[in-house]
Design an enzyme around this catalytic site. Structure first.
Site, PDB file in Angstrom:
ATOM      1  N   CYS A   1      39.264  41.220  49.744  1.00 41.60           N
ATOM      2  CA  CYS A   1      39.600  40.431  48.551  1.00 41.60           C
ATOM      3  C   CYS A   1      40.594  41.124  47.611  1.00 41.60           C
ATOM      4  O   CYS A   1      41.548  40.503  47.137  1.00 41.60           O
ATOM      5  CB  CYS A   1      38.337  40.054  47.782  1.00 41.60           C
ATOM      6  SG  CYS A   1      37.105  41.366  47.700  1.00 41.60           S
TER       7      CYS A   1
ATOM      8  N   HIS B   1      38.558  39.692  40.493  1.00 39.83           N
ATOM      9  CA  HIS B   1      38.935  41.102  40.459  1.00 39.83           C
ATOM     10  C   HIS B   1      40.228  41.226  39.643  1.00 39.83           C
ATOM     11  O   HIS B   1      41.115  40.362  39.740  1.00 39.83           O
ATOM     12  CB  HIS B   1      39.219  41.630  41.866  1.00 39.83           C
ATOM     13  CG  HIS B   1      38.024  41.643  42.770  1.00 39.83           C
ATOM     14  ND1 HIS B   1      36.726  41.644  42.310  1.00 39.83           N
ATOM     15  CD2 HIS B   1      37.942  41.685  44.127  1.00 39.83           C
ATOM     16  CE1 HIS B   1      35.891  41.683  43.344  1.00 39.83           C
ATOM     17  NE2 HIS B   1      36.607  41.696  44.453  1.00 39.83           N
TER      18      HIS B   1
END
Ligand SMILES: NC(=O)c1ccc[n+]([C@@H]2O[C@H](COP(=O)([O-])OP(=O)(O)OC[C@H]3O[C@@H](n4cnc5c(N)ncnc54)[C@H](OP(=O)(O)O)[C@@H]3O)[C@@H](O)[C@H]2O)c1
Length: 347
Positions: free
Chosen positions: A131, A251
């Site tokens: 990710c 994130h």
């Protein structure tokens, strides 16, 4: 999209990524003929809803993949290692969200905005990158292509959902305990099954995934190795420090990039971001405009802001890159690969 429909299996449908996978397939109206939802024996028999219809979860077994055209895997690396080859043997194309095959030669590792063409060479398995890697390469590829790129140094600020539903539950419980003045119980983070556990609530943990012999964590090595593979840039210098923080989704990354071209301006980089597919530029210091994990959550794009020139190196630039780890970092990138696979008839 073509009129043809496909038998699709989602392996790990109850998980943090699996649930987003279903939401994304539904939102994108992916051409599904029959949907099969797979989990471990723990969740087998439970019901989940897709497009208003109830589906019963089944335990994932080799036979589950008979007649499946596309299998989206997000149930952990060991399950992928065990069952992805079984799915391929039965004629399915696997899009795998785990780290099981990402660095395997011959397995394309794909972020469609960067290397869609690599899908064409698949031999049954296509890997979805880590990710934190996906959002970084999506933002950096336009810079690399136009200006050349020598070095990348990234520090990440990663959400707990990146470690799955159990980690998100742990943050919830610890936050409540902290506010009640109670002792914090840590059993999952930084890494489930590792020797030590530390509280994540009101804390920062400089460990994501297990330590390697070279002192880097596996998450850091994923960012380093996967970036070079996706960009087809084995000589690019990449360094990473990955940190887990106490928020649920998205994130964020502070990225330092050294370009090859001389005399590049911040405006040039901003323009590249504005023109890049899948990127939204949010960068206006005068209006305090920049992306945050909360503002990016639930959205499919990668958001970029805080673009600055380094004060000492005229080829150095700093960027702030934020994206929903469960969407572009996982489910959306996988469904995007499936869409490209189908649209290009590369099945
Ligand atoms: N979270 C992220 O941001 C992210 C991003 C990219 C990639 N990934 C990767 O995707 C994978 C799943 O992550 P996650 O965050 O969704 O984890 P999660 O929330 O813990 O979900 C795990 C899923 O795997 C299933 N599962 C566990 N053991 C199984 C077995 N023996 N057979 C079949 N299914 C089994 C679980 O089913 P039950 O309900 O039966 O337990 C559940 O559906 C991991 O490899 C992770 O590294 C995660």
């Amino acid at each position: 999209m073509s009129e043809t429909t496909y038998n699709v299996a989602v392996v790990g449908a109850t998980g943090a990524v699996g649930q987003k996978m279903l939401e994304t397939l539904e939102e994108r109206n992916f051409p599904i003929k029959e949907l099969t939802l797979l989990s471990s024996s723990r969740s087998a028999g439970l019901k989940m809803t897709f497009k208003g219809k109830e589906y019963t979860l089944q335990e994932a077994k080799p036979e589950s993949f008979e007649k499946i055209d596309i299998a989206l895997f997000s149930a952990g690396g060991s399950i992928s290692k065990q069952l992805a080859p079984e799915a391929v043997k039965r004629g399915a194309v696997v899009i795998d969200n785990t780290s099981a095959f990402r660095m395997t030669e011959g397995v394309p590792l794909v972020v469609p905005e960067v290397n869609e063409e690599d899908i064409r060479n698949h031999q049954g398995i296509i890997a979805n990158p880590n990710c934190s890697t996906i959002q970084m390469v999506a933002a950096l590829e336009p810079v690399r292509k136009s200006l050349g790129m020598k070095r990348v140094i990234v520090s990440t600020y990663q959400a707990v959902s990146g470690a799955g539903n159990e980690a998100a539950d742990e943050l919830r419980e610890q936050s409540q305990s902290f506010l009640n003045g109670e002792e914090l119980e840590a059993n999952i983070l930084p890494v489930k099954g590792d020797k030590q556990h530390y509280p994540i609530a009101f804390n920062a943990l400089p460990q994501i995934d297990v330590f390697q012999d070279n002192g880097y964590t596996f998450e850091e090595m994923k960012m380093i190795n996967e970036t070079k593979k996706i960009m087809h840039a084995p000589d690019l210098s990449v360094a990473a420090t990955c940190v887990r923080l106490p928020f649920f989704t998205s994130h964020a990354e502070s990225v330092y990039v050294e370009v090859e071209k001389e005399g590049v301006s911040v405006e040039e980089i901003k323009q590249l971001m504005e023109e890049a597919p899948g990127i939204t530029l949010e960068d206006d210091p005068s209006a305090q405009s920049y992306p945050t994990p909360l503002s990016a959550a639930g959205k499919r794009d990668v958001f970029v802001g805080r673009i600055r020139k380094d004060l000492d190196d005229e080829k150095g630039f700093h960027l702030w890159v934020v994206s929903d780890n469960l969407l572009k970092g996982a489910a959306w990138n996988s469904v995007q690969i499936a869409e490209r696979l189908v649209a290009n008839q590369w099945l």
